[in-house]
Design an enzyme around this catalytic site. Sequence first.
Site, PDB file in Angstrom:
ATOM      1  N   LYS A  57      40.786 123.573  13.259  1.00  0.00           N
ATOM      2  CA  LYS A  57      41.690 124.327  14.136  1.00  0.00           C
ATOM      3  C   LYS A  57      41.276 124.208  15.603  1.00  0.00           C
ATOM      4  O   LYS A  57      42.109 123.959  16.465  1.00  0.00           O
ATOM      5  CB  LYS A  57      41.697 125.824  13.779  1.00  0.00           C
ATOM      6  CG  LYS A  57      42.237 126.160  12.426  1.00  0.00           C
ATOM      7  CD  LYS A  57      42.338 127.673  12.234  1.00  0.00           C
ATOM      8  CE  LYS A  57      41.007 128.401  12.329  1.00  0.00           C
ATOM      9  NZ  LYS A  57      40.039 128.041  11.274  1.00  0.00           N
ATOM     10  N   ARG A  67      43.543 136.858  11.671  1.00  0.00           N
ATOM     11  CA  ARG A  67      42.749 136.499  10.499  1.00  0.00           C
ATOM     12  C   ARG A  67      42.891 137.532   9.388  1.00  0.00           C
ATOM     13  O   ARG A  67      42.322 137.354   8.316  1.00  0.00           O
ATOM     14  CB  ARG A  67      41.282 136.446  10.904  1.00  0.00           C
ATOM     15  CG  ARG A  67      40.661 135.060  10.941  1.00  0.00           C
ATOM     16  CD  ARG A  67      39.251 135.256  11.404  1.00  0.00           C
ATOM     17  NE  ARG A  67      38.330 134.185  11.193  1.00  0.00           N
ATOM     18  CZ  ARG A  67      38.032 133.250  12.086  1.00  0.00           C
ATOM     19  NH1 ARG A  67      38.665 133.173  13.216  1.00  0.00           N
ATOM     20  NH2 ARG A  67      37.089 132.382  11.814  1.00  0.00           N
ATOM     21  N   ARG A  83      28.303 120.433  10.854  1.00  0.00           N
ATOM     22  CA  ARG A  83      28.454 121.038  12.180  1.00  0.00           C
ATOM     23  C   ARG A  83      27.266 121.940  12.506  1.00  0.00           C
ATOM     24  O   ARG A  83      26.841 122.022  13.649  1.00  0.00           O
ATOM     25  CB  ARG A  83      29.757 121.844  12.216  1.00  0.00           C
ATOM     26  CG  ARG A  83      30.108 122.383  13.570  1.00  0.00           C
ATOM     27  CD  ARG A  83      31.500 122.946  13.610  1.00  0.00           C
ATOM     28  NE  ARG A  83      31.563 124.286  13.055  1.00  0.00           N
ATOM     29  CZ  ARG A  83      32.685 124.986  12.897  1.00  0.00           C
ATOM     30  NH1 ARG A  83      33.840 124.445  13.232  1.00  0.00           N
ATOM     31  NH2 ARG A  83      32.678 126.198  12.405  1.00  0.00           N
ATOM     32  N   ARG A  97      25.176 126.332  15.656  1.00  0.00           N
ATOM     33  CA  ARG A  97      25.791 127.669  15.665  1.00  0.00           C
ATOM     34  C   ARG A  97      25.020 128.569  14.719  1.00  0.00           C
ATOM     35  O   ARG A  97      24.750 128.206  13.587  1.00  0.00           O
ATOM     36  CB  ARG A  97      27.261 127.576  15.204  1.00  0.00           C
ATOM     37  CG  ARG A  97      28.227 127.386  16.345  1.00  0.00           C
ATOM     38  CD  ARG A  97      29.633 127.191  15.859  1.00  0.00           C
ATOM     39  NE  ARG A  97      30.143 128.283  15.034  1.00  0.00           N
ATOM     40  CZ  ARG A  97      31.433 128.475  14.816  1.00  0.00           C
ATOM     41  NH1 ARG A  97      32.330 127.684  15.364  1.00  0.00           N
ATOM     42  NH2 ARG A  97      31.841 129.457  14.044  1.00  0.00           N
ATOM     43  N   ARG A 130      31.876 133.302   4.974  1.00  0.00           N
ATOM     44  CA  ARG A 130      33.080 133.060   5.781  1.00  0.00           C
ATOM     45  C   ARG A 130      34.201 132.466   4.939  1.00  0.00           C
ATOM     46  O   ARG A 130      35.372 132.804   5.114  1.00  0.00           O
ATOM     47  CB  ARG A 130      32.744 132.163   6.969  1.00  0.00           C
ATOM     48  CG  ARG A 130      32.072 132.968   8.085  1.00  0.00           C
ATOM     49  CD  ARG A 130      31.281 132.114   9.032  1.00  0.00           C
ATOM     50  NE  ARG A 130      32.090 131.119   9.698  1.00  0.00           N
ATOM     51  CZ  ARG A 130      31.630 129.941  10.112  1.00  0.00           C
ATOM     52  NH1 ARG A 130      30.366 129.619   9.908  1.00  0.00           N
ATOM     53  NH2 ARG A 130      32.412 129.098  10.734  1.00  0.00           N
TER      54      ARG A 130
HETATM   55  P1  AMP Z   1      35.438 130.955  14.523  1.00  0.00           P
HETATM   56  O1  AMP Z   1      34.844 130.215  15.670  1.00  0.00           O
HETATM   57  O2  AMP Z   1      36.926 131.069  14.621  1.00  0.00           O
HETATM   58  O3  AMP Z   1      35.003 130.404  13.189  1.00  0.00           O
HETATM   59  O4  AMP Z   1      34.892 132.458  14.597  1.00  0.00           O
HETATM   60  C1  AMP Z   1      33.507 132.729  14.514  1.00  0.00           C
HETATM   61  C2  AMP Z   1      33.295 134.196  14.142  1.00  0.00           C
HETATM   62  O5  AMP Z   1      33.874 135.038  15.139  1.00  0.00           O
HETATM   63  C3  AMP Z   1      33.940 134.635  12.833  1.00  0.00           C
HETATM   64  O6  AMP Z   1      33.123 134.338  11.713  1.00  0.00           O
HETATM   65  C4  AMP Z   1      34.051 136.135  13.064  1.00  0.00           C
HETATM   66  O7  AMP Z   1      32.801 136.796  12.948  1.00  0.00           O
HETATM   67  C5  AMP Z   1      34.453 136.197  14.534  1.00  0.00           C
HETATM   68  N1  AMP Z   1      35.923 136.113  14.681  1.00  0.00           N
HETATM   69  C6  AMP Z   1      36.650 135.105  15.224  1.00  0.00           C
HETATM   70  N2  AMP Z   1      37.964 135.373  15.185  1.00  0.00           N
HETATM   71  C7  AMP Z   1      38.088 136.586  14.591  1.00  0.00           C
HETATM   72  C8  AMP Z   1      39.186 137.393  14.253  1.00  0.00           C
HETATM   73  N3  AMP Z   1      40.457 137.031  14.495  1.00  0.00           N
HETATM   74  N4  AMP Z   1      38.934 138.611  13.651  1.00  0.00           N
HETATM   75  C9  AMP Z   1      37.674 138.999  13.412  1.00  0.00           C
HETATM   76  N5  AMP Z   1      36.601 138.269  13.681  1.00  0.00           N
HETATM   77  C10 AMP Z   1      36.779 137.064  14.277  1.00  0.00           C
END
Ligand code: AMP
Length: 190
Positions: free
Chosen positions: A14, A89, A128, A134, A145
């Site tokens: 994404k 989400r 990654r 990360r 996740r």
């Molecule tokens: P991502 O980079 O999109 O994988 O997001 C990394 C982390 O940020 C996720 O595992 C959540 O802890 C938090 N996060 C990102 N987007 C959301 C969201 N829409 N709602 C809640 N937590 C989020």
Amino acid sequence: MKYVILLGAPGAGKGTQAKLLQESLGLPQVSTGDLFRFNLKNETELGQLARTYMDKGELVPDEVTVAMVKNRLSQPDCADGAILDGFPRTLAQAEALEGLLAELGGHISIVPSIHVAQDVLLDRLLGRAEIEGRTDDNEETIRIRMRIYEEQTRPLLEFYSGKDLVVKVNGQQSIEDVQNDLIRVVQDAV
Ligand code: AMP
């Protein structure tokens, strides 16, 4: 105002695809993960709160996330809309977004859903983890996740299918081919 919501499991691509789409669509990418990481790096209060969830692979609470998105979408560069990456989400976030877009006077144009098989996702995320370092990309948090995605985010496919907005895109192709497919489906809609 036009909003594109990119759906897909963690590791589906994404973020990569949203960044590339920005130019073709002339809309900014709004990534909640990036916004949280920015706050984390700058040690803001929001960042400190988010860290406790992110490090465990859990979702940051809806109210906090929605408030952050509301603030971001109200900024001038989002005047024509945005490409949403990693938001919503949960169903509660999707409902909140409906209200927010009604306030802003915009609508969701299309919801491309990037599909990638589970075993491929796991390999990508583990890869990654090594490259980007990360802190939430270790095997345990990756599994959490993915489980949270199945439980809380996958239902959004049905939510948006009910509104006739979802278009499936095959995420198991080269980055260029996924991008071309995305541009094709999105340009027809925006
Ligand atoms: P991502 O980079 O999109 O994988 O997001 C990394 C982390 O940020 C996720 O595992 C959540 O802890 C938090 N996060 C990102 N987007 C959301 C969201 N829409 N709602 C809640 N937590 C989020």
